[in-house]
Scaffold this motif. Structure first.
Motif, PDB file in Angstrom:
ATOM      1  N   CYS A  72      76.563  63.072  59.040  1.00  0.00           N
ATOM      2  CA  CYS A  72      77.461  63.453  57.933  1.00  0.00           C
ATOM      3  C   CYS A  72      78.677  62.528  57.897  1.00  0.00           C
ATOM      4  O   CYS A  72      79.140  62.149  56.817  1.00  0.00           O
ATOM      5  CB  CYS A  72      77.903  64.908  58.079  1.00  0.00           C
ATOM      6  SG  CYS A  72      76.550  66.074  57.826  1.00  0.00           S
ATOM      7  N   LEU A 109      73.631  65.529  63.766  1.00  0.00           N
ATOM      8  CA  LEU A 109      73.910  65.918  62.380  1.00  0.00           C
ATOM      9  C   LEU A 109      75.345  65.563  62.002  1.00  0.00           C
ATOM     10  O   LEU A 109      75.600  65.022  60.928  1.00  0.00           O
ATOM     11  CB  LEU A 109      73.663  67.421  62.189  1.00  0.00           C
ATOM     12  CG  LEU A 109      74.040  67.996  60.821  1.00  0.00           C
ATOM     13  CD1 LEU A 109      73.292  67.297  59.684  1.00  0.00           C
ATOM     14  CD2 LEU A 109      73.778  69.509  60.762  1.00  0.00           C
ATOM     15  N   TYR A 153      70.766  70.915  58.430  1.00  0.00           N
ATOM     16  CA  TYR A 153      71.629  72.014  58.871  1.00  0.00           C
ATOM     17  C   TYR A 153      70.839  73.317  58.969  1.00  0.00           C
ATOM     18  O   TYR A 153      70.993  74.086  59.928  1.00  0.00           O
ATOM     19  CB  TYR A 153      72.816  72.163  57.907  1.00  0.00           C
ATOM     20  CG  TYR A 153      73.715  73.333  58.223  1.00  0.00           C
ATOM     21  CD1 TYR A 153      74.671  73.236  59.233  1.00  0.00           C
ATOM     22  CD2 TYR A 153      73.596  74.540  57.537  1.00  0.00           C
ATOM     23  CE1 TYR A 153      75.486  74.307  59.545  1.00  0.00           C
ATOM     24  CE2 TYR A 153      74.406  75.623  57.849  1.00  0.00           C
ATOM     25  CZ  TYR A 153      75.354  75.500  58.851  1.00  0.00           C
ATOM     26  OH  TYR A 153      76.152  76.574  59.159  1.00  0.00           O
ATOM     27  N   ALA A 182      71.602  68.879  54.174  1.00  0.00           N
ATOM     28  CA  ALA A 182      71.650  70.352  54.100  1.00  0.00           C
ATOM     29  C   ALA A 182      70.409  70.948  54.768  1.00  0.00           C
ATOM     30  O   ALA A 182      70.501  71.938  55.502  1.00  0.00           O
ATOM     31  CB  ALA A 182      71.747  70.815  52.646  1.00  0.00           C
TER      32      ALA A 182
END
Lengths: 388, 381
Positions: free
Chosen positions: B252, B248, B279, B276
């Motif tokens: 990002c 992740l 996450y 998102a």
């Protein structure tokens, strides 16, 4: 790392469970657990009962009725309350305007409003959203203009939940149209019996009357009803919505609803697909509850942990998913939403619970929209947490 | 109730992160290591031995460190973060765990001592063609002749089966039940091959191969195998958590640096919202996996079995979501072997199928769904 609660927290939890399951009237708790609508009196009397035992606003400053509990204790209190079916204290009072007044209000304002706010003698309504200011709340247009010491308010608020019961409405108004939009907003407390203030019902897709429009036509508001200073309204709104986000992950209530679903239709659990769906929902609820515990463990000074957006987002998704499961469990019987009003089924008709599942399912579509829509939560996660 | 590490656990994490972070600071190092046999670095393996990691869960009298599940989980997470190819999970947690659980005092001292010092690599030979994570064996059978035992049949895939010095082999016992046996690596027929996660596995054939019963001869050890499988599920999930965190974070980083249409990719909400959601999946899985790790300390097999299925299910769902999206949000570069993120997805896929995938765990949980009302995660005293 340790799983077990400390002896103190175990005792605390037992004490809460004992209170909620023995002191709160069973008929009210049954109504909550069965997803029935409560009357104004039932909501208000439940909050009064909690307040009589100093359990309505434990998260407030201790000076004003708070208990100085740890974040974990507040969490346990909330979970036990929901598991028992005790109506949660009116959010507009307990989670929204109460903490704002306690934090930003004058001493005089605190003395005037906080005791009656925590006992629910005042029923607060929320005046935030407008027809053209939803997720983009800062673009609100309801105006307040000085007239001597008073303010004259004109405009329209909408989605005012249970506004038909409201005594007072905390209202975001534009007091300065010249500055940047966030900087021109202030918070006014307005008596809902004021001349020029009109509440009009909005009928929703579940057939119920839960939300309203509130119109202001030259409503005169005394200057002393301004919270804090002019222009502080946006700061207060963010403070309030941050509190709201933590409160809107209804873990305990959704767990109770899922456990109840299994009891209502045990014969369906023998179907592998249904059993798998229930098991997956239980696991996601477990993940949500454990995440809430991690978040409370790392929240300092009441500042919401950024991951509280996860709680709002996933909490409302699961609340909706369980309400959807109940419609599916009721099957064709879910159509009979009007049958709830029939006198006793005599063992012949549909079971009573099937009449409520579809309206509840439709009603809960709101959950991913209010409290900062789930898209707003994704925005918070991607910007604040992931740095995107 | 406490989700935080103590000072010693923090120090362990920092030490492991230091060692593995140095060894695989650059993804190219991992790539080169996994290209050549045995698919991991013997040097890093001995460094892990020196640090005490290869004896971490074992009792001190057996040459171990006597650490608990939280410490083992910390090592797994750090391995996941750099997707280190060293077979800690297979050799230490699974094969070593079975020796610890079932071996005689002499076997524990001898085998675990040699494993902990790095001089002997263990492999677990349990999976059989056609089996799906059962705690029993049927394709390999054990035969007793007086005090001596032999094994016949085929095990596959056996992770690091070709390189291992000693195998822990499950086999069907003459009187029913599943026993465990120690077999010297060189005495069986082993055909090794690379696996898509950068590792190595083997087809291992036994043909009246001499074997030493682990523990008391002839005893059914399926219960111990099941318990170690549950431990392994929770540790595999910890490894996956570490890998997902980095996948992740890498994604990002890419979204904020890669430009298309003259702007960085994080300008596009269609992409940031998906990050998102990744996450959210990761946070939820982390919570359940940390909880399951704590349940391990309770030592109650029924609770551990339930917790392993819950952690396995949540980690499986999250690993597929995060792994698939990590590649998609990168675009074409995510497909290349040279860039890290695709390999993270490969490792996550392998971990997902090591001891039961999400659907397997869901069946376990669905079978028990009518036996409780609501789940109370804090019920473990």
């Amino acid at each position: 790392m340790q799983l077990a609660l400390s002896p103190e927290d175990q005792a605390f939890r037992a004490e809460m469970r004992e209170f909620f399951t023995t002191k709160v009237p069973e008929e009210i708790r049954t109504k909550v657990l069965e997803g029935r609508e409560l009357t104004k009196e039932e909501i208000a009397s439940s909050m009064k009962l909690l307040d009589d035992h100093d359990l309505a606003v434990p998260h407030w400053p201790e000076e004003w009725g708070g208990r100085g509990w740890t974040e974990l204790q507040k969490h346990l209190y909330h979970e036990e309350m929901q598991a028992a079916g005790c109506p949660v204290p009116l959010a507009f009072n307990a989670s929204m305007i109460g903490p704002v007044i306690a934090h930003f209000g004058s001493q005089e304002m605190k003395e005037r409003f906080l005791p009656k706010t925590k006992s629910c003698e005042i029923w607060w309504s929320q005046g935030f959203s407008e027809p053209d200011a939803g997720s983009d709340l800062a673009s609100l247009r309801t105006s307040a203009v000085r007239d001597g010491d008073d303010w004259i308010v004109n405009g329209q608020k909408t989605w005012t939940t249970l506004g038909q019961h409201g005594d007072w409405i905390f209202t975001l108004v534009r007091t300065d149209p010249e500055v940047k939009k966030q900087a021109g907003i202030s918070m006014l407390l307005i008596d809902m019996r004021s001349p020029g203030l009109t509440v009009r019902p909005i009928e929703l897709i579940d057939g119920g009357h839960e939300v309203n429009e509130v119109w202001f036509e030259d409503v005169r508001v005394p200057g002393e009803n301004l919270v804090g200073e002019p222009g502080q309204g946006w700061t207060m709104a963010k403070f309030l919505l941050g509190n709201e986000r933590v409160g809107v992950a209804p873990v305990g209530a959704t767990k109770a609803a899922l456990a109840r679903a299994k009891k209502l239709a045990p014969e369906r659990l023998t179907e592998p697909l249904v059993a798998a769906r229930v098991a997956e929902l239980e696991n996601e609820l477990l993940a949500l509850e454990l995440t809430a515990l991690r978040v409370v463990a790392h929240s300092a000074d009441g500042e919401p942990h950024p991951a509280s957006s996860v709680l709002k987002l996933k909490g409302t998704e699961l609340q909706q998913a369980v309400s959807e499961l109940l419609v599916d469990l009721a099957g064709p019987g879910s159509l009979a939403s009007g049958a709830g009003a029939l006198e006793g089924d005599g063992g012949e008709g549909l079971p009573d619970w099937t009449s409520r599942v579809a309206p509840t399912y439709l009603n809960f579509r709101k959950a991913s929209i209010y409290g900062g829509s789930n898209e707003v939560q994704r925005q918070i996660i991607s910007r604040t947490i992931l740095g995107l | 109730m406490d989700f935080s590490y103590d000072d010693e656990q923090d120090a362990l994490r920092d030490a492991v992160r230091g060692l593995l972070g140095k060894a695989y600071s650059d993804f190219e190092q991992r790539r080169q290591t996994t290209k050549a046999d045995p698919g991991f670095s013997e040097e890093v393996w001995s460094q892990m031995a020196e640090m005490g990691l290869l004896g971490l869960p074992f009792a001190e009298e057996d040459g171990g460190v006597g650490a608990g599940p939280v410490e083992v989980a910390i090592v797994c997470q750090e391995i996941g973060r750099v997707i280190a190819p060293e077979p800690f999970l297979h050799a230490v947690v699974l094969a070593g765990g079975l020796v610890q659980a079932c071996g005689t005092p002499e076997q524990r001292q001898e085998v675990l001592g040699a494993l902990a010092s790095g001089e002997r690599l263990l492999a677990l030979a349990h999976d059989e063609p056609g089996s799906r994570w059962a705690p029993t064996a049927s394709a390999v059978t054990a035969t007793q002749d007086g005090d001596s035992w032999t094994l016949s049949g085929t095990k596959e895939p056996v992770v690091q089966g070709a390189r291992a010095d000693q195998l822990v082999v499950s086999a069907k016992l003459p009187d029913g039940g599943t026993g465990l046996f120690l077999v010297v690596g060189e005495t069986c027929e082993r055909t090794g091959y690379p696996t898509y996660d950068g590792g190595r596995a083997a087809r291992v054939r036994f043909d009246a191969t001499p074997a030493t019963p682990l523990g008391e001869p002839g005893r059914d050890l399926a219960g111990s195998i099941a318990l170690i499988q549950d431990l392994g599920r929770i540790m595999a999930a910890n490894t996956a958590i570490g890998a997902m965190e980095v996948a992740l974070r890498t994604t990002c980083g890419y979204l904020t640096s890669r430009k298309q249409f003259g702007v960085t990719l994080n300008t596009f909400q269609a992409l940031t919202f998906r990050a998102a959601d990744m996450y959210v999946s990761l946070e939820l899985a982390t919570s359940v996996v940390q909880w399951a790790t704590m349940v391990l300390s309770s030592g109650d097999p029924a609770r551990v079995h339930d917790a392993a299925a819950r952690a396995g299910l949540q980690a499986s769902r999250a690993a597929r979501h995060v792994g698939q999206e990590a590649i998609q949000l990168h675009g074409g570069i995510g497909m290349t072997a040279e860039y890290s993120v695709g390999s993270y997805t490969a490792v996550l896929t392998a971990l997902d199928h090591l001891l039961g995938d999400g659907d397997h765990h869901l069946v376990t949980l669905a079978d028990a769904v009518a036996e409780h009302d609501a789940i109370d995660p804090l019920a473990v005293g």
